[in-house]
Each structure stands twice: as C-alpha cells, then as structure tokens.
Design a protein around this motif. Structure first.
Motif, PDB file in Angstrom:
ATOM      1  N   ASN A 193      -6.376  16.079 -13.791  1.00  8.59           N
ATOM      2  CA  ASN A 193      -6.212  15.379 -15.063  1.00  8.59           C
ATOM      3  C   ASN A 193      -6.541  13.904 -14.834  1.00  8.59           C
ATOM      4  O   ASN A 193      -5.668  13.105 -14.499  1.00  8.59           O
ATOM      5  N   LEU A 194      -7.800  13.578 -14.998  1.00  4.22           N
ATOM      6  CA  LEU A 194      -8.299  12.255 -14.641  1.00  4.22           C
ATOM      7  C   LEU A 194      -7.624  11.137 -15.423  1.00  4.22           C
ATOM      8  O   LEU A 194      -7.254  10.108 -14.857  1.00  4.22           O
ATOM      9  N   GLU A 195      -7.437  11.322 -16.715  1.00  9.58           N
ATOM     10  CA  GLU A 195      -6.807  10.280 -17.534  1.00  9.58           C
ATOM     11  C   GLU A 195      -5.362  10.027 -17.093  1.00  9.58           C
ATOM     12  O   GLU A 195      -4.932   8.875 -16.997  1.00  9.58           O
ATOM     13  N   ALA A 196      -4.613  11.091 -16.818  1.00 10.36           N
ATOM     14  CA  ALA A 196      -3.227  10.926 -16.362  1.00 10.36           C
ATOM     15  C   ALA A 196      -3.177  10.240 -15.002  1.00 10.36           C
ATOM     16  O   ALA A 196      -2.312   9.385 -14.760  1.00 10.36           O
ATOM     17  N   THR A 197      -4.113  10.570 -14.138  1.00  6.30           N
ATOM     18  CA  THR A 197      -4.153   9.924 -12.825  1.00  6.30           C
ATOM     19  C   THR A 197      -4.484   8.448 -12.961  1.00  6.30           C
ATOM     20  O   THR A 197      -3.887   7.601 -12.294  1.00  6.30           O
ATOM     21  N   GLN A 198      -5.419   8.114 -13.844  1.00  7.42           N
ATOM     22  CA  GLN A 198      -5.744   6.706 -14.061  1.00  7.42           C
ATOM     23  C   GLN A 198      -4.507   5.954 -14.559  1.00  7.42           C
ATOM     24  O   GLN A 198      -4.239   4.830 -14.127  1.00  7.42           O
ATOM     25  N   GLN A 199      -3.736   6.561 -15.441  1.00  4.27           N
ATOM     26  CA  GLN A 199      -2.505   5.933 -15.920  1.00  4.27           C
ATOM     27  C   GLN A 199      -1.509   5.736 -14.784  1.00  4.27           C
ATOM     28  O   GLN A 199      -0.857   4.695 -14.695  1.00  4.27           O
ATOM     29  N   SER A 200      -1.387   6.717 -13.896  1.00  7.28           N
ATOM     30  CA  SER A 200      -0.487   6.596 -12.737  1.00  7.28           C
ATOM     31  C   SER A 200      -0.924   5.471 -11.812  1.00  7.28           C
ATOM     32  O   SER A 200      -0.094   4.727 -11.287  1.00  7.28           O
ATOM     33  N   SER A 217       0.835  -1.205   0.000  1.00  8.69           N
ATOM     34  CA  SER A 217       0.000   0.000   0.000  1.00  8.69           C
ATOM     35  C   SER A 217       0.865   1.249   0.000  1.00  8.69           C
ATOM     36  O   SER A 217       0.630   2.187  -0.765  1.00  8.69           O
ATOM     37  N   LYS A 218       1.881   1.276   0.848  1.00 13.88           N
ATOM     38  CA  LYS A 218       2.767   2.436   0.907  1.00 13.88           C
ATOM     39  C   LYS A 218       3.471   2.669  -0.428  1.00 13.88           C
ATOM     40  O   LYS A 218       3.507   3.793  -0.925  1.00 13.88           O
ATOM     41  N   LEU A 219       4.023   1.618  -1.001  1.00 11.71           N
ATOM     42  CA  LEU A 219       4.722   1.750  -2.282  1.00 11.71           C
ATOM     43  C   LEU A 219       3.787   2.257  -3.378  1.00 11.71           C
ATOM     44  O   LEU A 219       4.149   3.103  -4.190  1.00 11.71           O
ATOM     45  N   PHE A 220       2.563   1.734  -3.398  1.00 14.37           N
ATOM     46  CA  PHE A 220       1.584   2.152  -4.392  1.00 14.37           C
ATOM     47  C   PHE A 220       1.278   3.642  -4.269  1.00 14.37           C
ATOM     48  O   PHE A 220       1.338   4.388  -5.254  1.00 14.37           O
ATOM     49  N   PHE A 221       0.918   4.099  -3.082  1.00 10.78           N
ATOM     50  CA  PHE A 221       0.522   5.495  -2.914  1.00 10.78           C
ATOM     51  C   PHE A 221       1.702   6.451  -3.102  1.00 10.78           C
ATOM     52  O   PHE A 221       1.514   7.578  -3.554  1.00 10.78           O
ATOM     53  N   GLN A 222       2.904   6.008  -2.794  1.00  5.38           N
ATOM     54  CA  GLN A 222       4.082   6.824  -3.096  1.00  5.38           C
ATOM     55  C   GLN A 222       4.240   6.973  -4.603  1.00  5.38           C
ATOM     56  O   GLN A 222       4.464   8.074  -5.106  1.00  5.38           O
ATOM     57  N   ALA A 223       4.120   5.875  -5.338  1.00  8.70           N
ATOM     58  CA  ALA A 223       4.316   5.906  -6.793  1.00  8.70           C
ATOM     59  C   ALA A 223       3.173   6.611  -7.516  1.00  8.70           C
ATOM     60  O   ALA A 223       3.398   7.417  -8.420  1.00  8.70           O
ATOM     61  N   ALA A 224       1.938   6.315  -7.147  1.00  8.85           N
ATOM     62  CA  ALA A 224       0.785   6.851  -7.878  1.00  8.85           C
ATOM     63  C   ALA A 224       0.460   8.297  -7.520  1.00  8.85           C
ATOM     64  O   ALA A 224       0.059   9.076  -8.390  1.00  8.85           O
ATOM     65  N   GLU A 279      -6.228  -0.670  -4.669  1.00  4.19           N
ATOM     66  CA  GLU A 279      -4.790  -0.564  -4.475  1.00  4.19           C
ATOM     67  C   GLU A 279      -4.278  -1.940  -4.018  1.00  4.19           C
ATOM     68  O   GLU A 279      -5.080  -2.784  -3.622  1.00  4.19           O
ATOM     69  N   PRO A 280      -2.970  -2.187  -4.090  1.00  2.00           N
ATOM     70  CA  PRO A 280      -2.442  -3.529  -3.808  1.00  2.00           C
ATOM     71  C   PRO A 280      -2.769  -4.090  -2.426  1.00  2.00           C
ATOM     72  O   PRO A 280      -2.776  -5.306  -2.252  1.00  2.00           O
ATOM     73  N   THR A 317      -2.654   2.718 -12.609  1.00  2.00           N
ATOM     74  CA  THR A 317      -2.373   1.401 -13.194  1.00  2.00           C
ATOM     75  C   THR A 317      -0.868   1.137 -13.285  1.00  2.00           C
ATOM     76  O   THR A 317      -0.423   0.018 -13.036  1.00  2.00           O
ATOM     77  N   ALA A 318      -0.084   2.168 -13.586  1.00  3.69           N
ATOM     78  CA  ALA A 318       1.377   1.999 -13.654  1.00  3.69           C
ATOM     79  C   ALA A 318       1.955   1.624 -12.298  1.00  3.69           C
ATOM     80  O   ALA A 318       2.960   0.899 -12.218  1.00  3.69           O
ATOM     81  N   ALA A 319       1.328   2.085 -11.219  1.00  6.88           N
ATOM     82  CA  ALA A 319       1.813   1.794  -9.870  1.00  6.88           C
ATOM     83  C   ALA A 319       1.287   0.455  -9.336  1.00  6.88           C
ATOM     84  O   ALA A 319       1.622   0.070  -8.225  1.00  6.88           O
ATOM     85  N   GLY A 320       0.449  -0.228 -10.112  1.00  6.19           N
ATOM     86  CA  GLY A 320      -0.048  -1.537  -9.689  1.00  6.19           C
ATOM     87  C   GLY A 320      -1.490  -1.561  -9.228  1.00  6.19           C
ATOM     88  O   GLY A 320      -1.980  -2.586  -8.765  1.00  6.19           O
ATOM     89  N   GLY A 321      -2.198  -0.438  -9.365  1.00  4.43           N
ATOM     90  CA  GLY A 321      -3.616  -0.413  -9.021  1.00  4.43           C
ATOM     91  C   GLY A 321      -4.445  -1.074 -10.108  1.00  4.43           C
ATOM     92  O   GLY A 321      -4.025  -1.158 -11.263  1.00  4.43           O
TER      93      GLY A 321
END
Length: 119
Positions: free
Chosen positions: A75-82, A22-29, A107-108, A84-88
């Motif tokens: 920027n909703l589309e960019a956030t959605q990409q972030s 969870s921590k890694l995901f929210f840091q990355a996204a 989230e993970p 999924t890229a972070a593992g969500g």
C-alpha cells in the motif's frame, strides 16, 4: 545450505549522521527492530534483509553515486504517510515506472531510500 547463498547479497550497512534518529525513524515507519553493538553500530532486525547502521559523517544519496535501496509496499500511499509521519522527507513523490510505482525519501540520518509497489 551455504551454496544457496553463494554470491548473493547477504547484508547491507548504512552510514548515518544520526544513529539514534535513524533507528527511531525505521522503528516508527517500518516497525524494524535493532540490536545495538556498542554506541556506534546497530544491526537491523525484522527488515527483510540483514544489515545495520553505523555512526558516520556521511550517508547514502544517489546524487553522490550511492546505490538506492528500495523497499516493497503493498500500500504505497499508506507507506508514504508512515514515512512522513515518522519524520522522513519525500524527495520524489509517487511516480509510475514500468512494472509499478514508487517514491523516494530521506530518513533523518540523511540516507535516501525508495519504496515501490506493483499495485
């Protein structure tokens, strides 16, 4: 001024099945930072509202009656990409609703959240 905060939401805690993930995901996204208080609790820093994650066997899902925490994005589309890229995992693709658009994700650590935008 304590009276300004009287009866206002002040802190949100999430149960998570995997605190490290969870921590890694929210840091990355979302670029959130964390302060650890022992091996089973981390406080959220730079998340907009104070809160934390604690290690547990459960997590927050709307299908179980949990409240849905909704983040804002310019920027909703960019956030959605972030996300999924972070593992969500996106569980509801971007959809319109009165006042804007949003999507929902897991989230993970198992928690369900949403992101909305008025743009």
């Amino acid at each position: 001024m304590p009276e300004l905060n009287h009866h206002k939401i002040n802190y949100v805690e999430f149960a998570t099945k995997d605190l490290s993930a969870s921590k890694l995901f929210f840091q990355a996204a979302f670029n959130w930072q964390f302060k650890d208080y022992g091996p089973e609790y981390s406080a959220i820093e730079e998340g907009g509202l104070d809160g934390g994650f604690y290690q547990a066997d459960t997590c927050a899902r709307t299908e179980n009656g949990s409240a849905l925490v909704v983040l804002y994005s310019a920027n909703l589309e960019a956030t959605q990409q972030s996300v999924t890229a972070a593992g969500g995992i996106v569980i509801k693709e971007i959809f319109p609703f009165p006042g804007g658009r949003r999507f929902q994700f897991l989230e993970p650590g198992g928690n369900e959240l949403a992101v909305w935008s008025d743009i």
